[in-house]
Design a protein around this motif. Structure first.
Motif, PDB file in Angstrom:
ATOM      1  N   VAL A   1      38.769  35.491  33.899  1.00  0.00           N
ATOM      2  CA  VAL A   1      39.966  35.155  34.676  1.00  0.00           C
ATOM      3  C   VAL A   1      40.777  36.426  34.913  1.00  0.00           C
ATOM      4  N   LEU A   2      41.172  36.644  36.151  1.00  0.00           N
ATOM      5  CA  LEU A   2      42.040  37.764  36.505  1.00  0.00           C
ATOM      6  C   LEU A   2      43.414  37.232  36.890  1.00  0.00           C
ATOM      7  N   VAL A   3      44.381  38.115  36.906  1.00  0.00           N
ATOM      8  CA  VAL A   3      45.727  37.763  37.359  1.00  0.00           C
ATOM      9  C   VAL A   3      45.949  38.480  38.683  1.00  0.00           C
ATOM     10  N   ALA A   4      45.931  37.718  39.768  1.00  0.00           N
ATOM     11  CA  ALA A   4      46.047  38.300  41.100  1.00  0.00           C
ATOM     12  C   ALA A   4      47.504  38.612  41.418  1.00  0.00           C
ATOM     13  N   SER A   5      47.713  39.740  42.057  1.00  0.00           N
ATOM     14  CA  SER A   5      49.059  40.112  42.478  1.00  0.00           C
ATOM     15  C   SER A   5      49.546  39.163  43.577  1.00  0.00           C
ATOM     16  N   THR A   6      50.836  38.972  43.631  1.00  0.00           N
ATOM     17  CA  THR A   6      51.423  38.178  44.717  1.00  0.00           C
ATOM     18  C   THR A   6      51.540  38.992  46.000  1.00  0.00           C
TER      19      THR A   6
END
Length: 643
Positions: A139-144
């Motif tokens: 799981v990655l944390v995508a930038s807004t």
């Protein structure tokens, strides 16, 4: 190979733990491995079998990933950051790696982009150029900000050979957390989850609750919920001593302690686990099969743990208690509710990610070496092949190419290497699996593979030929009704054990020998195709036969004379350019010479415009598995009686 892995953990030690496990797997496979670590040293992370290069460490305060702090807690200055970049470049110069792996970057660690780009730039400047690979969790944390996502995609496109995703797409595909573009998606290779722990001994009796909150201070919110109910509470070594003392006020001795090396065994004997849902915590739970209440870390807008926890809960493997709803009362309720449920069943989630990472990188390296060996053609045999292909192209024709591999039964490093090599070259595989021998690891591996189609390799790969005759399972040595029944059973078992969509109803007789009467009956059993060695056509059955087997079966069982192989291939192309060129391999018995030859041959062939890679599904008439047997039981008996 020589492998360099660069990682900087800033919050907990999960990134370092996973990177170290992968580095140990490379070292165990005989590859010289250097792990460059840029975070604070973590005493619980194993370093056996590998070389550790420690950079001047950085950390963060809270969840502020944009402000990097030096070991004294001051903002990291230019001199410190420049020294880290220089050390990265020095590591490349000293090791001369064949593969460079950046953990999380370019999908994260934007604040460290200068040093990662310096590392990648130094690697790409070397000749021959090493592989450059990104290593990311499930799981990655995508930038807004769309421009940041586009920047990451551009860096993958320009600088990277592949993206190694340490997860199982059947649980969480990467695009569930990151909006992949087509070019980046094409470079994604799933490895399965990386299990860095040892297999725990089965517990004769499970009892008690273990509360653990990762390696860093992010789990303090969970550790402070501590009714004195005899739980065992473990705090990470990154939790400050003052905070730990505060949590321990009023608790009986032995309840509260630090994380310990035998945590996996402790978890295996617990009736229930309470934890956050970091990557390594989730793997520990999957490996031990322990009931779980998950309180995912969500401070600072973090979404990674919540997504992972919800996917595990959806499979009946855990209960999720949101951090915002966490109180001592809700925690006790969640524990009691989860303990009332049956223990989790077999989850079939792939945990062999470390070994598969090694196999994938080995395959990518083999492919790269094959491409380098392809120009100029390294021997006269390849010259002959190219002349034959030139002649075909001059007539406006193309030679169909397909790749078949026999005797598959399990997902293992050799199969990983095969699939990785085929994926690297973009060639679909027709994988002939032995139905009676299919292990549960094979369908799990196939779910994460692209372009792999499975054929039915007989039934059990048993030789039924009389002594002195050539081996065969489906030769004319047994009654036809027995052959028909076994061929029908092979297709039925394959349908039961293999993932929907991966199986093509194509019969591949062991040792490439099949009685003509059985071949004529295959279509009535539900088969669409036959793949053996070149033979007569069969009405309503599509043939696709192997023409080139590089193994010296009657002698060394290594590579046949490569010059003779290539001259024979050139003659086949010149004599029958319309006939598909069928490469036949056997991944379970390859040695280095066979792997090298196959990688170099495929790379050479694909460089020539006269080669056309066959679409296997189209050739055998997709959709594949809508084919139920067209013969009734009585009709099958009639076929057996009359032929």
């Amino acid at each position: 190979m020589r492998v360099l892995i660069a990682v900087t953990h800033l919050l907990g030690a999960g990134h370092l733990t996973r990177a170290a496990a992968i580095a140990r797997a490379f070292a165990a496979a005989g590859h010289e491995t250097v792990l460059v670590s840029g975070g604070v040293p973590a005493p619980m992370v194993r370093q056996d079998g590998l070389r550790l290069a420690q950079l001047p460490p950085l950390r963060i305060a809270g969840t502020d990933f944009s402000t990097l702090l030096d070991p004294d807690g001051r903002p990291a200055g230019p001199a410190l950051l420049e020294s880290r970049s220089a050390r990265m470049v020095e590591a490349v110069t000293a090791l001369e790696p064949d593969a460079v792996v950046t953990e999380l970057f370019p999908f994260g660690r934007r604040a460290l982009a200068p040093e990662f780009l310096a590392l990648v730039g130094a690697a790409r400047a070397r000749r021959p150029r090493p592989l450059v690979l990104a290593s990311v969790r499930d799981v990655l944390v995508a930038s807004t900000k769309p421009e940041r996502i586009a920047e990451a995609h551009a860096r993958v496109a320009d600088l990277y050979d592949a993206v190694l995703v340490h997860g199982d797409p059947a649980v969480i595909p990467l695009d569930a957390s990151w909006p992949l573009d087509a070019a980046t998606a094409a470079k994604v290779r799933y490895t399965g989850y990386v299990d860095e722990g040892s297999a725990p001994a089965p517990a004769s009796h499970r009892a008690g609750v273990v509360v653990a909150a990762g390696s860093g201070p992010a789990g303090l919110v969970l550790l402070r919920q501590r009714p004195d109910l005899g739980w065992r509470i473990l705090a990470g070594h990154g939790v400050p001593e003052a905070a730990l003392s505060e949590i321990g006020v009023g608790l009986a001795p032995g309840i509260l302690g630090r994380a310990r090396p035998d945590y996996r065994a402790l978890l295996a004997g617990a009736a229930l686990s309470v934890s956050q849902c970091g990557y390594n915590t989730a793997v520990d739970l999957l490996a031990t099969g322990t009931r779980a209440v998950l309180v995912p870390f969500e401070a600072g807008g973090e979404t990674e743990q919540r997504l992972r926890a919800e996917r595990l809960a959806a499979r009946g493997l855990a209960r999720v208690l949101p951090e915002a709803a966490l109180t001592p009362e809700t925690l006790v309720w969640a524990i009691e509710a989860q303990c009332a449920l049956p223990a989790p069943g077999i989850h079939r989630i792939d945990l062999d990610g470390a070994a598969r990472t090694v196999a994938l990188v080995e395959a990518l390296h083999e492919g790269e070496r094959g491409r380098r060996a392809a120009v100029p053609p390294p021997n006269p045999g390849l010259d002959a092949v190219h002349r034959a292909l030139d002649s075909v192209a001059s007539r406006g024709l193309r030679v169909p190419l397909f790749w078949r591999d026999d005797d598959a039964v399990a997902g293992d490093p050799d199969l990983d290497r095969l699939i990785g090599l085929a994926e690297h070259h973009g060639v679909p595989l027709l994988l002939a699996a032995i139905p009676a021998g299919i292990d549960a690891s094979l369908p799990r591996r196939l779910e994460a593979a692209a372009g792999v189609f499975v054929a039915v390799h007989g039934l059990a790969h048993h030789n039924h030929a009389p002594p002195g005759e050539k081996r065969a399972e489906f030769g004319a040595h047994r009654p036809l009704d027995t052959l028909v029944a076994d061929a029908a059973a092979g297709l039925r078992i394959a349908r039961q054990r293999l993932p929907e969509g991966s199986l093509l109803p194509v019969f591949v007789p062991p040792w490439n020998r099949v009685a003509p009467e059985l071949a004529a009956a295959l279509s009535d059993l539900g088969y669409r195709g036959l793949s053996a060695v070149p033979g007569p056509s069969i009405p309503v059955l599509r043939r696709l036969d192997a023409t080139l087997d590089p193994i010296d079966w009657r002698g060394s069982r290594s590579l046949r004379d490569p010059e003779a192989l290539l001259r024979g291939l050139a003659a086949d192309i010149a004599g029958a350019p319309e006939r598909p060129l069928g490469l036949l391999t056997h991944h379970r018995v390859h040695d280095g010479a066979v792997w090298d030859f196959v990688g170099a041959l495929v790379a050479n062939l694909l460089r020539h415009p006269a080669i056309q890679v066959l679409d296997l599904r189209e050739h055998f008439g997709a959709p594949a598995m809508d084919m139920a047997p067209t013969a009734s039981k009585s009709q099958v008996s009639q076929i057996a009686r009359t032929g």
